[in-house]
Motif scaffolding. Structure first.
Motif, PDB file in Angstrom:
ATOM      1  N   ALA A 115      -4.452   2.342  -3.345  1.00 23.47           N
ATOM      2  CA  ALA A 115      -3.767   2.215  -2.056  1.00 23.47           C
ATOM      3  C   ALA A 115      -4.707   2.535  -0.897  1.00 23.47           C
ATOM      4  CB  ALA A 115      -2.549   3.141  -2.029  1.00 23.47           C
ATOM      5  N   LEU A 116      -5.451   3.626  -1.026  1.00 26.88           N
ATOM      6  CA  LEU A 116      -6.370   4.013   0.047  1.00 26.88           C
ATOM      7  C   LEU A 116      -7.528   3.032   0.176  1.00 26.88           C
ATOM      8  CD1 LEU A 116      -6.474   7.895  -0.444  1.00 26.88           C
ATOM      9  CD2 LEU A 116      -5.105   6.555   1.166  1.00 26.88           C
ATOM     10  N   THR A 117      -8.003   2.510  -0.949  1.00 22.21           N
ATOM     11  CA  THR A 117      -9.097   1.548  -0.913  1.00 22.21           C
ATOM     12  C   THR A 117      -8.661   0.263  -0.222  1.00 22.21           C
ATOM     13  OG1 THR A 117     -10.032   2.432  -2.960  1.00 22.21           O
ATOM     14  CG2 THR A 117     -10.734   0.230  -2.305  1.00 22.21           C
ATOM     15  N   HIS A 118      -7.450  -0.187  -0.517  1.00 23.93           N
ATOM     16  CA  HIS A 118      -6.957  -1.401   0.145  1.00 23.93           C
ATOM     17  C   HIS A 118      -6.822  -1.174   1.643  1.00 23.93           C
ATOM     18  CE1 HIS A 118      -4.819  -5.123   0.839  1.00 23.93           C
ATOM     19  NE2 HIS A 118      -3.857  -4.444   1.451  1.00 23.93           N
ATOM     20  N   ARG A 119      -6.296  -0.018   2.023  1.00 23.03           N
ATOM     21  CA  ARG A 119      -6.147   0.263   3.453  1.00 23.03           C
ATOM     22  C   ARG A 119      -7.508   0.322   4.141  1.00 23.03           C
ATOM     23  NH1 ARG A 119      -3.517  -0.950   7.768  1.00 23.03           N
ATOM     24  NH2 ARG A 119      -3.873   0.571   9.435  1.00 23.03           N
ATOM     25  N   ARG A 120      -8.483   0.897   3.483  1.00 22.06           N
ATOM     26  CA  ARG A 120      -9.823   0.962   4.069  1.00 22.06           C
ATOM     27  C   ARG A 120     -10.408  -0.441   4.224  1.00 22.06           C
ATOM     28  NH1 ARG A 120     -14.395   4.270   0.923  1.00 22.06           N
ATOM     29  NH2 ARG A 120     -14.079   2.511  -0.509  1.00 22.06           N
ATOM     30  N   TRP A 121     -10.153  -1.322   3.246  1.00 19.83           N
ATOM     31  CA  TRP A 121     -10.634  -2.697   3.351  1.00 19.83           C
ATOM     32  C   TRP A 121      -9.980  -3.411   4.528  1.00 19.83           C
ATOM     33  CZ3 TRP A 121      -7.725  -7.287   2.480  1.00 19.83           C
ATOM     34  CH2 TRP A 121      -8.496  -8.456   2.503  1.00 19.83           C
ATOM     35  N   SER A 152       0.832  -1.210   0.000  1.00 22.21           N
ATOM     36  CA  SER A 152       0.000   0.000   0.000  1.00 22.21           C
ATOM     37  C   SER A 152       0.860   1.251   0.000  1.00 22.21           C
ATOM     38  CB  SER A 152      -0.920  -0.002   1.228  1.00 22.21           C
ATOM     39  OG  SER A 152      -1.844  -1.059   1.177  1.00 22.21           O
ATOM     40  N   LEU A 153       1.934   1.239   0.808  1.00 19.32           N
ATOM     41  CA  LEU A 153       2.810   2.414   0.872  1.00 19.32           C
ATOM     42  C   LEU A 153       3.524   2.625  -0.458  1.00 19.32           C
ATOM     43  CD1 LEU A 153       3.960   4.652   2.658  1.00 19.32           C
ATOM     44  CD2 LEU A 153       5.772   3.066   3.342  1.00 19.32           C
ATOM     45  N   ALA A 154       3.968   1.542  -1.085  1.00 16.94           N
ATOM     46  CA  ALA A 154       4.633   1.670  -2.385  1.00 16.94           C
ATOM     47  C   ALA A 154       3.688   2.253  -3.425  1.00 16.94           C
ATOM     48  CB  ALA A 154       5.148   0.300  -2.840  1.00 16.94           C
ATOM     49  N   TRP A 155       2.457   1.749  -3.466  1.00 14.03           N
ATOM     50  CA  TRP A 155       1.465   2.308  -4.384  1.00 14.03           C
ATOM     51  C   TRP A 155       1.235   3.789  -4.098  1.00 14.03           C
ATOM     52  CZ3 TRP A 155      -1.754   0.692  -8.416  1.00 14.03           C
ATOM     53  CH2 TRP A 155      -1.615  -0.641  -8.804  1.00 14.03           C
ATOM     54  N   LEU A 156       1.110   4.136  -2.822  1.00 14.51           N
ATOM     55  CA  LEU A 156       0.795   5.517  -2.455  1.00 14.51           C
ATOM     56  C   LEU A 156       1.924   6.474  -2.828  1.00 14.51           C
ATOM     57  CD1 LEU A 156      -1.391   7.227  -1.022  1.00 14.51           C
ATOM     58  CD2 LEU A 156      -0.136   6.859   1.107  1.00 14.51           C
ATOM     59  N   LEU A 157       3.155   6.121  -2.473  1.00 19.74           N
ATOM     60  CA  LEU A 157       4.284   7.020  -2.735  1.00 19.74           C
ATOM     61  C   LEU A 157       4.568   7.152  -4.227  1.00 19.74           C
ATOM     62  CD1 LEU A 157       6.756   6.006   0.117  1.00 19.74           C
ATOM     63  CD2 LEU A 157       5.195   7.954   0.039  1.00 19.74           C
ATOM     64  N   ALA A 158       4.594   6.010  -4.931  1.00 19.03           N
ATOM     65  CA  ALA A 158       4.868   6.059  -6.372  1.00 19.03           C
ATOM     66  C   ALA A 158       3.791   6.848  -7.105  1.00 19.03           C
ATOM     67  CB  ALA A 158       4.961   4.640  -6.932  1.00 19.03           C
ATOM     68  N   SER A 159       2.539   6.657  -6.694  1.00 23.86           N
ATOM     69  CA  SER A 159       1.434   7.344  -7.360  1.00 23.86           C
ATOM     70  C   SER A 159       1.416   8.833  -7.017  1.00 23.86           C
ATOM     71  CB  SER A 159       0.098   6.699  -6.965  1.00 23.86           C
ATOM     72  OG  SER A 159       0.082   5.329  -7.322  1.00 23.86           O
ATOM     73  N   PHE A 160       1.818   9.169  -5.794  1.00 23.58           N
ATOM     74  CA  PHE A 160       1.891  10.581  -5.416  1.00 23.58           C
ATOM     75  C   PHE A 160       2.937  11.308  -6.263  1.00 23.58           C
ATOM     76  CE2 PHE A 160       3.752  14.028  -2.915  1.00 23.58           C
ATOM     77  CZ  PHE A 160       2.619  14.783  -2.627  1.00 23.58           C
ATOM     78  N   VAL A 204      -3.655  11.264 -14.021  1.00 18.76           N
ATOM     79  CA  VAL A 204      -4.737  10.280 -13.931  1.00 18.76           C
ATOM     80  C   VAL A 204      -4.204   8.933 -13.442  1.00 18.76           C
ATOM     81  CG1 VAL A 204      -6.385   8.928 -15.276  1.00 18.76           C
ATOM     82  CG2 VAL A 204      -6.205  11.389 -15.642  1.00 18.76           C
ATOM     83  N   ALA A 205      -3.052   8.507 -13.974  1.00 23.92           N
ATOM     84  CA  ALA A 205      -2.464   7.236 -13.528  1.00 23.92           C
ATOM     85  C   ALA A 205      -2.096   7.300 -12.047  1.00 23.92           C
ATOM     86  CB  ALA A 205      -1.231   6.905 -14.369  1.00 23.92           C
ATOM     87  N   GLY A 206      -1.544   8.414 -11.623  1.00 23.25           N
ATOM     88  CA  GLY A 206      -1.217   8.569 -10.212  1.00 23.25           C
ATOM     89  C   GLY A 206      -2.452   8.568  -9.336  1.00 23.25           C
ATOM     90  N   LEU A 207      -3.517   9.193  -9.811  1.00 23.67           N
ATOM     91  CA  LEU A 207      -4.759   9.227  -9.041  1.00 23.67           C
ATOM     92  C   LEU A 207      -5.345   7.821  -8.907  1.00 23.67           C
ATOM     93  CD1 LEU A 207      -6.627  11.288  -7.676  1.00 23.67           C
ATOM     94  CD2 LEU A 207      -7.937  11.397  -9.796  1.00 23.67           C
ATOM     95  N   ILE A 208      -5.263   7.032  -9.966  1.00 13.23           N
ATOM     96  CA  ILE A 208      -5.731   5.643  -9.902  1.00 13.23           C
ATOM     97  C   ILE A 208      -4.942   4.871  -8.839  1.00 13.23           C
ATOM     98  CG2 ILE A 208      -5.827   3.456 -11.153  1.00 13.23           C
ATOM     99  CD1 ILE A 208      -6.381   5.095 -13.697  1.00 13.23           C
ATOM    100  N   GLY A 209      -3.623   5.043  -8.843  1.00 12.21           N
ATOM    101  CA  GLY A 209      -2.797   4.342  -7.873  1.00 12.21           C
ATOM    102  C   GLY A 209      -3.074   4.765  -6.447  1.00 12.21           C
TER     103      GLY A 209
END
Length: 219
Positions: A191-197, A136-144, A182-187
């Motif tokens: 990440a946030l959706t997985h954390r919420r799950w 999740s952190l990798a997705w979040l940082l790379a996408s940011f 857009v690609a970053g926003l998807i990522g």
């Protein structure tokens, strides 16, 4: 399951479940959730998103290059080159957009299945591996970073343009920036959706009813 295999089905209805005992249910639940989590936030999925984003950016770059060439065209040869650049760019851009859209549709189904299988029961010991905080952190940082680069390109390109610059150059920079954003926003959303799950299903305080033996096969 391989990356190309179909998604697992939803858990069978209560009335037709035939798991011999709770341990069998938890084992199947763990296998299915492990595959679903990998399909959602696995490193392969991040690489796939970046690949399609890069392909779309390349396509748009060729489209922008074609527009610039059209602006500066003074002979037939240059016009043909510009047209070829436009055609190749569209040929790269359209499939990328289609596959990203298909991926988003698949992700929605994956998230629904994560909720359905996660709601079957609680299994804190096995669920630890499903949290994937590093992924999740990798997705979040790379996408940011991708979002930041995209926003910079969208704003700095037009802001730095002068009266003598071709309009195609501005279109090129804004288009590439928008694709990155857009690609970053998807990522970030994934990440946030997985954390919420994880918080809602795996470590939530709501208790799950135990499923009696006799619940349905699957796995």
């Amino acid at each position: 399951m391989s990356r190309r295999s179909p998604l697992p089905p939803s858990p069978p209805p209560v009335e037709i479940r035939s798991w011999p005992d709770r341990e069998a249910l938890l084992a199947d639940r763990d296998v299915v959730l492990g595959e679903l989590v990998r399909m959602h936030v696995g490193p392969g999925r991040l690489g796939l998103l970046w690949m399609w984003a890069a392909l779309a950016a390349l396509g748009w770059s060729l489209v922008g290059t074609g527009l610039i060439m059209f602006e500066q065209t003074y002979d037939v040869i240059s016009a043909i080159g510009a047209l070829v650049s436009l055609v190749i760019g569209v040929a790269l851009l359209v499939p990328s957009a289609v596959f990203v859209a298909l991926g988003l549709s698949r992700d929605r189904r994956v998230r629904q299945l994560l909720l359905e299988w996660g709601a079957l029961d609680r299994d804190p010991a096995r669920d630890l591996r499903l949290r994937r905080p590093g992924a999740s952190l990798a997705w979040l940082l790379a996408s940011f970073v991708l979002c930041a680069v995209g926003l910079f390109a969208c704003t700095a390109g037009p802001a730095g343009a002068t009266a003598g610059d071709p309009y195609g150059l501005v279109v090129l920079l804004m288009g590439v920036g928008l694709i990155a954003w857009v690609a970053g926003l998807i990522g970030i959303t994934k990440a946030l959706t997985h954390r919420r799950w994880v918080v809602r299903v795996l470590i939530g305080a709501v208790s799950r009813p135990r499923v009696p033996a006799g619940g349905g096969p699957h796995g």
